[in-house]
Design an enzyme around this catalytic site. Structure first.
Site, PDB file in Angstrom:
ATOM      1  CB  THR A 100      -0.926   0.006   1.230  1.00  0.00           C
ATOM      2  OG1 THR A 100      -0.134  -0.220   2.392  1.00  0.00           O
ATOM      3  CG2 THR A 100      -2.004  -1.054   1.121  1.00  0.00           C
ATOM      4  CB  ALA A 124      -5.891  -6.145  -3.665  1.00  0.00           C
ATOM      5  CG  ASN A 126      -7.898  -5.398   3.611  1.00  0.00           C
ATOM      6  OD1 ASN A 126      -7.848  -6.625   3.673  1.00  0.00           O
ATOM      7  ND2 ASN A 126      -7.890  -4.629   4.686  1.00  0.00           N
ATOM      8  CG  PHE A 127      -4.823  -9.483  -0.779  1.00  0.00           C
ATOM      9  CD1 PHE A 127      -5.194  -9.541  -2.123  1.00  0.00           C
ATOM     10  CD2 PHE A 127      -3.526  -9.090  -0.480  1.00  0.00           C
ATOM     11  CE1 PHE A 127      -4.292  -9.216  -3.129  1.00  0.00           C
ATOM     12  CE2 PHE A 127      -2.616  -8.760  -1.484  1.00  0.00           C
ATOM     13  CZ  PHE A 127      -3.005  -8.818  -2.811  1.00  0.00           C
ATOM     14  CG  HIS A 154      -3.215  -0.840  10.263  1.00  0.00           C
ATOM     15  ND1 HIS A 154      -4.245  -0.010   9.882  1.00  0.00           N
ATOM     16  CD2 HIS A 154      -3.246  -1.904   9.422  1.00  0.00           C
ATOM     17  CE1 HIS A 154      -4.885  -0.552   8.847  1.00  0.00           C
ATOM     18  NE2 HIS A 154      -4.294  -1.703   8.546  1.00  0.00           N
ATOM     19  CE  LYS A 158      -1.146   0.583   6.904  1.00  0.00           C
ATOM     20  NZ  LYS A 158      -0.524  -0.146   5.780  1.00  0.00           N
TER      21      LYS A 158
HETATM   22  N1  LIG Z   1      -3.237  -5.809   0.683  1.00  0.00           N
HETATM   23  C1  LIG Z   1      -3.316  -6.374   1.883  1.00  0.00           C
HETATM   24  O1  LIG Z   1      -4.274  -7.107   2.188  1.00  0.00           O
HETATM   25  C2  LIG Z   1      -2.240  -6.157   2.859  1.00  0.00           C
HETATM   26  C3  LIG Z   1      -1.241  -5.299   2.551  1.00  0.00           C
HETATM   27  N2  LIG Z   1      -0.222  -5.098   3.405  1.00  0.00           N
HETATM   28  C4  LIG Z   1       0.851  -4.242   2.887  1.00  0.00           C
HETATM   29  O2  LIG Z   1       1.898  -5.108   2.470  1.00  0.00           O
HETATM   30  C5  LIG Z   1       3.160  -4.447   2.646  1.00  0.00           C
HETATM   31  C6  LIG Z   1       4.074  -5.345   3.491  1.00  0.00           C
HETATM   32  O3  LIG Z   1       3.546  -5.433   4.787  1.00  0.00           O
HETATM   33  P1  LIG Z   1       4.276  -6.298   5.909  1.00  0.00           P
HETATM   34  O4  LIG Z   1       4.503  -7.673   5.423  1.00  0.00           O
HETATM   35  O5  LIG Z   1       3.520  -6.076   7.153  1.00  0.00           O
HETATM   36  O6  LIG Z   1       5.660  -5.520   5.987  1.00  0.00           O
HETATM   37  P2  LIG Z   1       7.088  -6.064   6.476  1.00  0.00           P
HETATM   38  O7  LIG Z   1       7.883  -4.861   6.860  1.00  0.00           O
HETATM   39  O8  LIG Z   1       6.919  -7.153   7.466  1.00  0.00           O
HETATM   40  O9  LIG Z   1       7.689  -6.710   5.168  1.00  0.00           O
HETATM   41  C7  LIG Z   1       8.177  -5.963   4.080  1.00  0.00           C
HETATM   42  C8  LIG Z   1       9.266  -6.749   3.424  1.00  0.00           C
HETATM   43  O10 LIG Z   1       9.697  -6.049   2.273  1.00  0.00           O
HETATM   44  C9  LIG Z   1      11.093  -6.163   2.213  1.00  0.00           C
HETATM   45  N3  LIG Z   1      11.712  -5.110   1.420  1.00  0.00           N
HETATM   46  C10 LIG Z   1      11.822  -3.792   1.714  1.00  0.00           C
HETATM   47  N4  LIG Z   1      12.508  -3.164   0.743  1.00  0.00           N
HETATM   48  C11 LIG Z   1      12.848  -4.115  -0.159  1.00  0.00           C
HETATM   49  C12 LIG Z   1      13.576  -4.103  -1.365  1.00  0.00           C
HETATM   50  N5  LIG Z   1      14.133  -2.961  -1.819  1.00  0.00           N
HETATM   51  N6  LIG Z   1      13.725  -5.252  -2.059  1.00  0.00           N
HETATM   52  C13 LIG Z   1      13.180  -6.398  -1.611  1.00  0.00           C
HETATM   53  N7  LIG Z   1      12.487  -6.497  -0.446  1.00  0.00           N
HETATM   54  C14 LIG Z   1      12.330  -5.353   0.259  1.00  0.00           C
HETATM   55  C15 LIG Z   1      11.543  -6.089   3.657  1.00  0.00           C
HETATM   56  O11 LIG Z   1      12.847  -6.626   3.786  1.00  0.00           O
HETATM   57  P3  LIG Z   1      13.910  -6.088   4.907  1.00  0.00           P
HETATM   58  O12 LIG Z   1      13.668  -6.980   6.090  1.00  0.00           O
HETATM   59  O13 LIG Z   1      15.218  -6.283   4.247  1.00  0.00           O
HETATM   60  O14 LIG Z   1      13.564  -4.657   5.179  1.00  0.00           O
HETATM   61  C16 LIG Z   1      10.485  -6.958   4.325  1.00  0.00           C
HETATM   62  O15 LIG Z   1      10.854  -8.306   4.335  1.00  0.00           O
HETATM   63  C17 LIG Z   1       2.840  -3.099   3.278  1.00  0.00           C
HETATM   64  O16 LIG Z   1       2.773  -2.127   2.251  1.00  0.00           O
HETATM   65  C18 LIG Z   1       1.453  -3.302   3.882  1.00  0.00           C
HETATM   66  O17 LIG Z   1       0.725  -2.098   3.955  1.00  0.00           O
HETATM   67  C19 LIG Z   1      -0.149  -5.705   4.606  1.00  0.00           C
HETATM   68  C20 LIG Z   1      -1.141  -6.557   4.994  1.00  0.00           C
HETATM   69  C21 LIG Z   1      -2.278  -6.842   4.158  1.00  0.00           C
HETATM   70  O1  LIG Z   2       0.173  -2.740   6.820  1.00  0.00           O
HETATM   71  C1  LIG Z   2      -0.729  -3.554   7.121  1.00  0.00           C
HETATM   72  O2  LIG Z   2      -0.612  -4.362   8.054  1.00  0.00           O
HETATM   73  C2  LIG Z   2      -1.958  -3.558   6.319  1.00  0.00           C
HETATM   74  N1  LIG Z   2      -1.993  -2.808   5.253  1.00  0.00           N
HETATM   75  C3  LIG Z   2      -3.076  -2.702   4.347  1.00  0.00           C
HETATM   76  C4  LIG Z   2      -3.602  -1.286   4.324  1.00  0.00           C
HETATM   77  O3  LIG Z   2      -2.797  -0.337   4.332  1.00  0.00           O
HETATM   78  O4  LIG Z   2      -4.821  -1.106   4.264  1.00  0.00           O
HETATM   79  C5  LIG Z   2      -4.122  -3.769   4.544  1.00  0.00           C
HETATM   80  C6  LIG Z   2      -4.361  -4.150   5.968  1.00  0.00           C
HETATM   81  O5  LIG Z   2      -5.077  -3.123   6.567  1.00  0.00           O
HETATM   82  C7  LIG Z   2      -3.069  -4.441   6.689  1.00  0.00           C
END
Ligand SMILES: NC(=O)C1=CN([C@@H]2O[C@H](COP(=O)(O)OP(=O)(O)OC[C@H]3O[C@@H](n4cnc5c(N)ncnc54)[C@H](OP(=O)(O)O)[C@@H]3O)[C@@H](O)[C@H]2O)C=CC1
Ligand SMILES: O=C(O)C1=N[C@H](C(=O)O)C[C@H](O)C1
Length: 265
Positions: A100, A124, A126-127, A154, A158
């Protein structure tokens, strides 16, 4: 069923780990590679917590050249997610993006790029199916209640605020509600930000606390009544059925779809 070859960017992340497990446990999905900025050249099972044989790349182009994926699942950060999505579209790899923090201009540009190449893409915010329903039900309610406050809550790791879900919700509400300034016409904030962000007059409040996962409440006020529509994700597995549906659906698309509400019947 035809095998879908998948690359995941961000496999060590909170969402990335769940996505790796999803792909590994889905018969018609094959994890052909992952993109991780550390661990380049290793195999995923050499990283603690993984059993997969997928190779790790830090260079997305090399990853695409060597693994020839059908789909990229991106779960990284706003900046990296945008970069990966652009590269994927340019190289004919269908992106499924959960990351996001993209602006409207960035979404429009990515959409135009996909359209030009007639390539399927899904972004998406939110999935979780329940969250998509929460947004749809809120859109129904906004026809009848024009005074709306969105509270999104959250975990405190985040990066983006407001959440992608809150922005998407406000966008959907604005399709059925005329822009309207809420609250007293002369109200003044004595501490900046007290009334939250302003989207066409809808107020968005972002709460960040350790212990939370992903939650949102949409509050509608009317004469002598209030309606509240809330969704809670208590774990990140809640997002995975939407990721699976998106991967399957993106293979049949020839344009970019923004939001799961457009593919869930
Ligand atoms: N659409 C949905 O339903 C949902 C969306 N999200 C979104 O998903 C995204 C990830 O969330 P979340 O898993 O909680 O975040 P995390 O911080 O746990 O994970 C992000 C990952 O991205 C990696 N990363 C960062 N920069 C790079 C790069 N340049 N190249 C490769 N990898 C990289 C990080 O690695 P490193 O450890 O090296 O920093 C880390 O492993 C967020 O934008 C969140 O808002 C989250 C939940 C649900
Ligand atoms: O960062 C998160 O955790 C999440 N990010 C998404 C958002 O920005 O809406 C989806 C969910 O809320 C979890």
């Amino acid at each position: 069923m035809e095998q879908i070859k998948i690359v995941i960017a961000g496999p060590r992340g909170r969402m990335g780990k769940e996505a790796v497990a999803l792909v590994e446990n889905t018969e018609h999905f094959t994890l052909v590679g992952v993109i991780d900025r550390i661990n380049n050249g290793k195999v995923l099972h050499e990283v603690e917590g993984f059993t997969s044989n997928a190779p790790i790349y830090s260079d997305i182009l090399m990853c695409f050249q060597e693994t020839k994926p059908d789909v990229l699942i991106d779960l990284t950060t706003p900046e990296t997610g945008k970069f990966h999505t652009e590269i994927a579209i340019t190289h004919g790899v269908r992106p499924v993006v959960g990351t996001t923090g993209f602006t409207k201009e960035e979404l429009d540009r990515l959409s135009a790029m996909a359209q030009e190449r007639q390539l399927g893409a899904i972004i998406a915010p939110n999935f979780a199916v329940g969250a998509v329903l929460m947004m749809k039900f809120s859109q129904m309610a906004a026809k009848y209640f024009q005074d709306i406050e969105i509270i999104e809550l959250h975990h405190d790791q985040k990066l983006d605020a407001p959440s992608g879900t809150a922005v998407k919700t406000a966008e959907l509400l604005s399709t059925v509600r005329d822009a309207k300034k809420q609250g007293h016409p002369d109200e003044k904030e004595t501490i900046a930000g007290a009334r939250g962000a302003d989207y066409d007059g809808i107020r968005i409040h972002s709460v960040r606390l350790p212990g939370l996962i992903a939650h949102q409440e949409v509050m509608f006020g009317g004469n002598g009544q209030m309606l509240s529509i809330r969704h809670d994700s208590f774990n990140r597995t809640s997002f995975m059925s939407g990721v699976k549906l998106s991967v399957e659906t993106v293979m049949k698309l020839d344009l970019l779809v923004y939001g799961l509400e457009n593919i869930i019947e």
